[in-house]
Design a protein around this motif. Structure first.
Motif, PDB file in Angstrom:
ATOM      1  N   ARG A  21     -57.103 -66.723  11.590  1.00 35.93           N
ATOM      2  CA  ARG A  21     -56.596 -65.381  11.945  1.00 35.93           C
ATOM      3  C   ARG A  21     -56.882 -64.391  11.135  1.00 35.93           C
ATOM      4  O   ARG A  21     -57.459 -63.341  11.532  1.00 35.93           O
ATOM      5  CB  ARG A  21     -55.195 -65.589  12.225  1.00 35.93           C
ATOM      6  CG  ARG A  21     -54.684 -64.166  12.447  1.00 35.93           C
ATOM      7  CD  ARG A  21     -54.913 -63.564  13.671  1.00 35.93           C
ATOM      8  NE  ARG A  21     -54.116 -62.166  13.700  1.00 35.93           N
ATOM      9  CZ  ARG A  21     -54.744 -60.968  13.863  1.00 35.93           C
ATOM     10  NH1 ARG A  21     -56.144 -61.069  14.048  1.00 35.93           N
ATOM     11  NH2 ARG A  21     -54.216 -59.829  13.824  1.00 35.93           N
ATOM     12  N   LEU A  53     -47.587 -66.060  12.789  1.00 35.12           N
ATOM     13  CA  LEU A  53     -48.048 -66.884  13.942  1.00 35.12           C
ATOM     14  C   LEU A  53     -48.545 -67.988  13.884  1.00 35.12           C
ATOM     15  O   LEU A  53     -48.169 -68.939  14.593  1.00 35.12           O
ATOM     16  CB  LEU A  53     -49.561 -65.821  14.258  1.00 35.12           C
ATOM     17  CG  LEU A  53     -50.616 -66.899  15.129  1.00 35.12           C
ATOM     18  CD1 LEU A  53     -50.245 -66.298  16.620  1.00 35.12           C
ATOM     19  CD2 LEU A  53     -52.144 -66.044  15.086  1.00 35.12           C
ATOM     20  N   VAL A  76     -48.748 -70.704  22.015  1.00 34.33           N
ATOM     21  CA  VAL A  76     -48.950 -69.411  22.179  1.00 34.33           C
ATOM     22  C   VAL A  76     -47.697 -68.384  22.382  1.00 34.33           C
ATOM     23  O   VAL A  76     -47.799 -67.467  21.618  1.00 34.33           O
ATOM     24  CB  VAL A  76     -50.018 -69.238  23.181  1.00 34.33           C
ATOM     25  CG1 VAL A  76     -49.890 -67.538  23.583  1.00 34.33           C
ATOM     26  CG2 VAL A  76     -51.176 -69.946  22.958  1.00 34.33           C
ATOM     27  N   TYR A  81     -56.993 -63.839  18.722  1.00 34.56           N
ATOM     28  CA  TYR A  81     -55.640 -63.904  18.244  1.00 34.56           C
ATOM     29  C   TYR A  81     -54.974 -65.354  18.573  1.00 34.56           C
ATOM     30  O   TYR A  81     -54.819 -66.248  17.920  1.00 34.56           O
ATOM     31  CB  TYR A  81     -54.790 -62.678  18.194  1.00 34.56           C
ATOM     32  CG  TYR A  81     -53.390 -62.491  17.850  1.00 34.56           C
ATOM     33  CD1 TYR A  81     -53.051 -61.688  16.918  1.00 34.56           C
ATOM     34  CD2 TYR A  81     -52.547 -63.457  18.316  1.00 34.56           C
ATOM     35  CE1 TYR A  81     -51.949 -61.674  16.372  1.00 34.56           C
ATOM     36  CE2 TYR A  81     -51.217 -63.371  17.584  1.00 34.56           C
ATOM     37  CZ  TYR A  81     -50.947 -62.367  16.595  1.00 34.56           C
ATOM     38  OH  TYR A  81     -49.562 -62.260  16.242  1.00 34.56           O
ATOM     39  N   ALA A  82     -54.760 -65.017  20.119  1.00 36.27           N
ATOM     40  CA  ALA A  82     -54.342 -66.188  20.615  1.00 36.27           C
ATOM     41  C   ALA A  82     -55.168 -67.767  20.484  1.00 36.27           C
ATOM     42  O   ALA A  82     -54.427 -68.557  20.514  1.00 36.27           O
ATOM     43  CB  ALA A  82     -53.941 -65.933  22.270  1.00 36.27           C
ATOM     44  N   ASP A  91     -48.917 -61.127   9.602  1.00 35.30           N
ATOM     45  CA  ASP A  91     -48.665 -61.401  10.990  1.00 35.30           C
ATOM     46  C   ASP A  91     -49.464 -62.712  11.246  1.00 35.30           C
ATOM     47  O   ASP A  91     -48.886 -63.486  11.850  1.00 35.30           O
ATOM     48  CB  ASP A  91     -49.491 -60.336  11.805  1.00 35.30           C
ATOM     49  CG  ASP A  91     -49.271 -60.531  13.261  1.00 35.30           C
ATOM     50  OD1 ASP A  91     -47.953 -60.123  13.769  1.00 35.30           O
ATOM     51  OD2 ASP A  91     -50.190 -60.910  13.914  1.00 35.30           O
ATOM     52  N   GLY A 144     -44.285 -60.968  17.314  1.00 38.30           N
ATOM     53  CA  GLY A 144     -45.280 -59.851  17.369  1.00 38.30           C
ATOM     54  C   GLY A 144     -45.237 -59.212  18.703  1.00 38.30           C
ATOM     55  O   GLY A 144     -45.262 -58.039  18.510  1.00 38.30           O
ATOM     56  N   ILE A 145     -44.854 -59.639  19.777  1.00 33.79           N
ATOM     57  CA  ILE A 145     -44.921 -58.797  21.143  1.00 33.79           C
ATOM     58  C   ILE A 145     -43.643 -58.198  21.003  1.00 33.79           C
ATOM     59  O   ILE A 145     -43.837 -56.971  21.363  1.00 33.79           O
ATOM     60  CB  ILE A 145     -45.006 -60.092  22.197  1.00 33.79           C
ATOM     61  CG1 ILE A 145     -46.518 -60.629  22.494  1.00 33.79           C
ATOM     62  CG2 ILE A 145     -44.625 -59.143  23.459  1.00 33.79           C
ATOM     63  CD1 ILE A 145     -46.393 -61.596  23.326  1.00 33.79           C
ATOM     64  N   ALA A 162     -53.620 -69.697  17.957  1.00 34.87           N
ATOM     65  CA  ALA A 162     -52.399 -70.436  18.289  1.00 34.87           C
ATOM     66  C   ALA A 162     -52.852 -71.827  19.444  1.00 34.87           C
ATOM     67  O   ALA A 162     -52.099 -72.748  19.315  1.00 34.87           O
ATOM     68  CB  ALA A 162     -51.540 -69.639  19.102  1.00 34.87           C
ATOM     69  N   VAL A 164     -51.470 -59.061  20.516  1.00 29.83           N
ATOM     70  CA  VAL A 164     -52.006 -60.301  20.860  1.00 29.83           C
ATOM     71  C   VAL A 164     -52.667 -60.122  22.149  1.00 29.83           C
ATOM     72  O   VAL A 164     -53.607 -61.001  22.382  1.00 29.83           O
ATOM     73  CB  VAL A 164     -50.658 -61.271  20.948  1.00 29.83           C
ATOM     74  CG1 VAL A 164     -49.684 -60.846  22.300  1.00 29.83           C
ATOM     75  CG2 VAL A 164     -51.215 -62.794  21.337  1.00 29.83           C
ATOM     76  N   SER A 214     -46.857 -65.826  19.217  1.00 26.24           N
ATOM     77  CA  SER A 214     -46.699 -64.618  19.408  1.00 26.24           C
ATOM     78  C   SER A 214     -45.350 -63.732  19.905  1.00 26.24           C
ATOM     79  O   SER A 214     -45.537 -62.438  20.006  1.00 26.24           O
ATOM     80  CB  SER A 214     -47.929 -64.320  20.564  1.00 26.24           C
ATOM     81  OG  SER A 214     -47.524 -64.866  21.617  1.00 26.24           O
TER      82      SER A 214
END
Lengths: 206, 206, 206
Positions: free
Chosen positions: A183, A98, A124, A150-151, A94, A131-132, A154, A144, A128
């Motif tokens: 990350r 990202l 961002v 996490y973000a 992941d 993953g979203i 990004a 996220v 993401s």
């Protein structure tokens, strides 16, 4: 060239991360493939939608698609003895996805002459997006939105590219590794952002 | 002609399947209509996005929209005595929608000269798009990802069309019936794909 | 002019409503910003997709984006003593966003010469798009599908605009206030639409 390499890394990483989440949710064989593909190409589809490239450009990625299929098959057939650290591996891939897609999204936004704020948002959302989609289709709350920092990484990628700190291929690769490493470190050490809960949940649980 | 017939069948079937799911989730009257419409036209919207047709082409489907509204109203007003087999009916209509849209997606991908792999992906994503949107909006895990063999039949539709086994209208209708029947049989007899669960859930539940 | 004002109101209202939901779900600081932005611009993105404007037109909304950021920051830093009525405030901002975007969606559909049915659908989907994305990303069932009368007011906006009851800026503002007020009243007094539950849930719970 850098663009293609980042595409391959991002696609493979998100395909594997989607496959791992699907196995965690006990989805069947095709569920694993579908979730992997949707995660891998969902990131690109969101990026295309956001930057105005037709989503149908996805179909030109035949070789990338095969690479994703092969990656997922390898993960699916992985020997059982090596299973325990799945969660860590899921987070590892992941992180790669990202980082790769965040940089791509930011590069594209810069190329189209957008201002810094748009470059950051592009980083961002592109980073993401896959993953979203993966988390929503797995019935989970998107990582996220609530996970360890996490973000932020990004955003860092967006800043570095929007402010021209990283432009040459070498600089971009260094940025890619740095973002992915940050990350992973933030996961390993549980770095967290402040959160401020309100309402019923906060009263009930905290 | 075949295209229009498949559009009508797919739209009506997904509209009804969305309405049934909404009633199962205790959504209100408008929730039933909205989930039905989003399910019915979500499949088409995903197809349009994926194949590069503007999503706004949806608005030219006025008659189709009325047909969907009427179908949902009939389902909503269905006499109570006939209620018990809802779940079976929901699956029946889901199967029709899957088959109709999978064939459409594959036909379109062929028409645009895409390779076999893209034809198969188009069949799967177009056929399952409406159902995935329906399940996500109902707070469920998408049926396509974990249920009985589901996507296999969409892949079959993609193969049959990509390899030119089915081209004439008659052949396409036969394919439509075959795919829908296989999906229904796989539900009735509980045919399953292998699955390989990992991680916490597998440890906790199995 | 009216268009811009409605854009600003809708964006700010949905940004705040997304931020509130994120705080209720205990998302972290960036989760709050991301959910707020996705909610605010998701409504616009759905509208653009549905009416055929490139989604990338979102990037031209730099000032709107800043306004959303500032609104969310204010909400995030809101003094604790004023917290209790969050849920009510969340519904208040959701109502403003619904009303503003429903009117926008309907206006656009009229401008493009669509029939009344399409105007109504555009109003409902545009008005509820941001909220649906917000609820899905928060792991909730979309409010619009099961809550108190919700979509009825978006339909009312669509009717009023499709039938040319409201055309001048003043009429549109009155319509905006009326729709938002009706939504808030329906929440305050618990007005509900009939619902008809079937299947297991209905048997188990009622």
């Amino acid at each position: 060239m850098t663009w293609e390499v980042l595409s391959i890394i991002g696609t493979v990483a998100f395909a594997i991360s989607g496959a791992i989440v699907a196995m965690e949710e006990e989805y069947d064989l095709l569920g694993v493939y579908i979730l992997g593909i949707v995660t891998a190409f969902g990131g690109g589809a969101v990026r295309n939608l956001l930057i105005g490239v037709p989503v149908s450009a996805l179909w030109e990625q035949g070789p990338l698609f095969l690479v994703a299929l092969v990656s997922m098959t390898i993960v699916y057939l992985f020997p059982k003895q090596m299973l325990p650290p799945w969660k860590r591996w899921g987070n590892f891939f992941d992180a790669l996805g990202l980082s790769a897609f965040a940089i791509q999204g930011a590069l594209y936004a810069v190329k189209m002459g957008h201002p810094l704020s748009a470059v950051i948002v592009a980083a961002v959302l592109t980073g993401s997006g896959g993953g979203i989609i993966r988390d929503v289709l797995a019935g989970r709350k998107p990582l996220v939105l609530h996970a360890e920092i996490y973000a932020v990484w990004a955003i860092l990628a967006g800043l570095a590219i929007g402010l021209k700190w990283a432009e040459s291929p070498v600089e971009l690769y260094v940025l890619f590794i740095a973002v992915a490493a940050l990350r992973i470190l933030s996961y390993a050490y549980g770095w967290k952002l402040p959160r401020r809960a309100v309402g019923e949940k906060a009263k009930g649980q905290t």
